[in-house]
Design a protein around this motif. Structure first.
Motif: not given
Lengths: 431, 431
Positions: A130-133, A138-139, A174-178, A395-396
């Motif tokens: 779930a973390v990577t998916q 999101a990105l 930006p690192e704060g994105a995840v 979907g997205l």
């Protein structure tokens, strides 16, 4: 950083991410996939630590073996996760699309453009993938995300999010994105952040989803349960119906789109129910039902209620007087997920499709088709039983909203009302 | 009937109404308009009684004269209400539209169709025309509605809803499609009915909207406030900017799309601000601002904060270093409603349009254009500052959702996975 600081950083990053071109976001996704491959050892070590804790809990009966299985990573599973991130990167871009264009007047043009929602909060349970998916989804859609994993997957999630943030930094995003938050208190904090978080996505048990729905005013994308019905009409091809029911029940019984209740028209019940009982017995499906169903079918235990999502090889059966009664039953006990009619009569089918209020209404086909990939969305963000924003498999697109851009040359509203008001032209333009 | 019984009736009626053809709903709207004309005397009498009570409250300082004015009906106002119901009936139908059609496989076709949301709850204040306008929008879009009027308009609303229900009965539509609840306790009850009500629309003061938003988990369509900005760029046609600011502030100061704050680029502040002060003085607009703005413009009082919706002839002014600072100010203090840039530089304009996160982002045009009628929607259900479901001015479409219809011939999901899996075709079809 505190949960609040992380959420503020996610909000700030969302403004940056919303204007970063698609190819730069896709490059970051590719780097993310590479990171998973390059750091497999570190990820698997963290996962082994999570699994060890989980096995201890399993022994003490505090965790199910299903949870331990969901939790466990393997080199092959990790490769699948990387492949899934790359597949997400390869999907068509969903933001920046011109959805509508209208000339309001000469030199005054309105444009409706798709944009990211902003900040997502995703609360999930044991699945490390779930973390990577979710980070990839999101990105890909220009959103930032705050992840709250279940306790049992904390060590794996911490390593994964660390790698994702490193990929972001390397690609100057930006690192704060995840970001990651841990612990039960963080959930309550996130659910209260109506100004900072745009959408909450709970992923996990019915209890988790209901808890989230009951404790936030932020919009929630998800479904607490899937109580799907198949209605066997009086005009029916029994063999077709039996095959579809078997598929809908046994293909993946714990899925939300599996069938829970079969409603049989009384006119065919005496003939159909014994066949259903035989077919279900062969598939090791336990039948529960009303007295009438039991009398006709035999081998039918008493049903407790009509709104239980069994999630296993159990199927409820009910006899109904006609389609009206079937639809009333569906609206009363259904969860608005997916409902199907088995009939050879086209007008009966069309009536059912028109009158049933659910995210999916089907004719002569298994409820199991309710799925973003089967619908052709390329990715599935979740399944929504809400009627607002997105309904059914999402979907997205479900991670976007829109804004209206208006380009003018000094127009004043005062010119368009009162005496000698200018008329609007309202001419639709091609997009 | 209790509030719960009315809501249950509204839910049941929503299933009926969703499948009643458009022409029959339009006929009921025409009958509704006739009813208003035929029963003008009765309506005006009830309204006179409401006004008399209100005048008493006004004398005791418990009600504003603005509220009394909003409350008062006249024969002309009543004729306008009837005309507005007929105009709604004449709008294009929004339900039953095929939005997408995809062949998943041969003989397996997915269709996405627009359908009504279901049950609306509308909580409003003193305006009697809200009763007929909202009932018309609901019926036009196939929804049912529960109306909760402000105390001051109860007698008028009771007569109006009685007439609407009579029109429904005459046209054999379910009477429960439009109902009225009275009293403060009913509001709390409605806001708790997550299973029966699909959307809450608060119409009235910021306090009302915030109360509703804070006290329900049902989706809310609306906006608590409109804090709109105009950014005067360094490259600016000052005359154009002054005219647009004057329009945005004075055309209708209490509207949510009126401008509250003007942000001026420091490079032009010394030249622009004195002109702005002069123009605003001529329009009797009170300027409030930062020390820097006051020094440059003169005639500027100290600003209290940057997130007040004045709703009158008051305008805040701030000097900013550049567009970055303007955008940060807008994201920090804005309400995500409508933001405009005045610039002669096309690349500056496009950057502002891209980077500002709000329902409406404008170039060289008054914020007052943010309105469903001006956008060409034909009707306005409300303005949403939420990003979910509908954003900005919302037309009749905002009262619909969709469902997926899947027509097959016995397809099983089992055939599409595992060994020898059939592939999906996913062919887009014309709609």
């Amino acid at each position: 950083m505190s949960t609040l600081e992380l959420a503020q950083a996610a909000k700030a990053a969302s403004h940056t991410l919303a204007v970063i071109p698609a190819d730069r976001r896709n490059e970051a996704l590719e780097r993310m996939a590479q990171m998973l491959e390059e750091n497999a050892e570190q990820i698997l070590a963290a996962n082994a630590a999570d699994v060890e804790v989980a096995l201890g809990l399993l022994e003490r009966g505090e965790l199910s073996s299903a949870t331990v299985n969901r939790l466990r990573l393997s080199p092959q599973k990790l490769a699948e996760m990387a492949a899934s991130v790359r597949a997400t990167a390869a999907l068509p871009e969903v933001t920046g699309k011109v959805l509508e264009r209208v000339e309001l007047d000469e030199g005054l043009e309105l444009e409706k453009v798709s944009v990211p929602l902003g900040v997502l909060a995703v609360i999930f349970e044991a699945r490390p993938d779930a973390v990577t998916q979710i980070s990839a989804l999101a990105l890909k859609s220009g959103n930032t995300v705050i992840l709250k994993p279940g306790k049992e997957v904390e060590q794996t999630a911490t390593v994964l999010v660390g790698l994702i943030r490193q990929a972001l930094i390397e690609k100057t995003l930006p690192e704060g994105a995840v970001s990651l938050v841990l612990g039960r208190a963080a959930v309550a904090e996130l659910l209260g952040m109506t100004e900072l978080i745009d959408l909450v996505i709970p992923r996990g048990s019915k209890q988790l989803v209901q808890y989230v729905q009951a404790n936030t005013r932020i919009p929630v994308l998800g479904h607490a349960e899937g109580i799907c019905h198949i209605f066997v009409d009086e005009a029916v091809d029994a063999e077709l119906a039996l095959a579809v029911i078997a598929d809908a029940k046994t293909d993946y019984p714990s899925a939300c789109n599996a069938v829970e209740t079969v409603l049989v028209h009384r006119a065919v019940a005496a003939e159909f129910l014994p066949k259903l009982a035989e077919r279900m017995a062969a598939a090791k499906v336990l039948l529960l039902g009303s007295d009438e169903a039991a009398t006709l079918a035999g081998q039918v235990g008493p049903v407790g209620d009509w709104n239980t999502e069994y999630g296993d090889l159990t199927l409820a059966v009910q006899v109904v007087a006609d389609m009206d009664e079937a639809i009333v039953h569906i609206h009363r006990y259904g969860s608005g997920h997916t409902e199907s009619i088995m009939t050879t009569d086209a007008s009966h089918a069309e009536r059912f499709l028109r009158e049933v209020d659910a995210a999916g209404v089907y004719h002569n086909v298994s409820t199991r088709f309710a799925d973003g990939f089967r619908y052709g969305f390329g990715a599935e963000v979740g399944v929504s039983t809400s009627k607002i924003h997105a309904r059914g498999p999402v979907g997205l697109d479900g991670l976007t909203t829109y804004k209206y851009l208006l380009r003018g040359s000094g127009q004043l509203v005062g010119s368009y009302h009162g005496r000698d008001a200018r008329p609007f032209t309202h001419v639709k333009k091609p997009v």
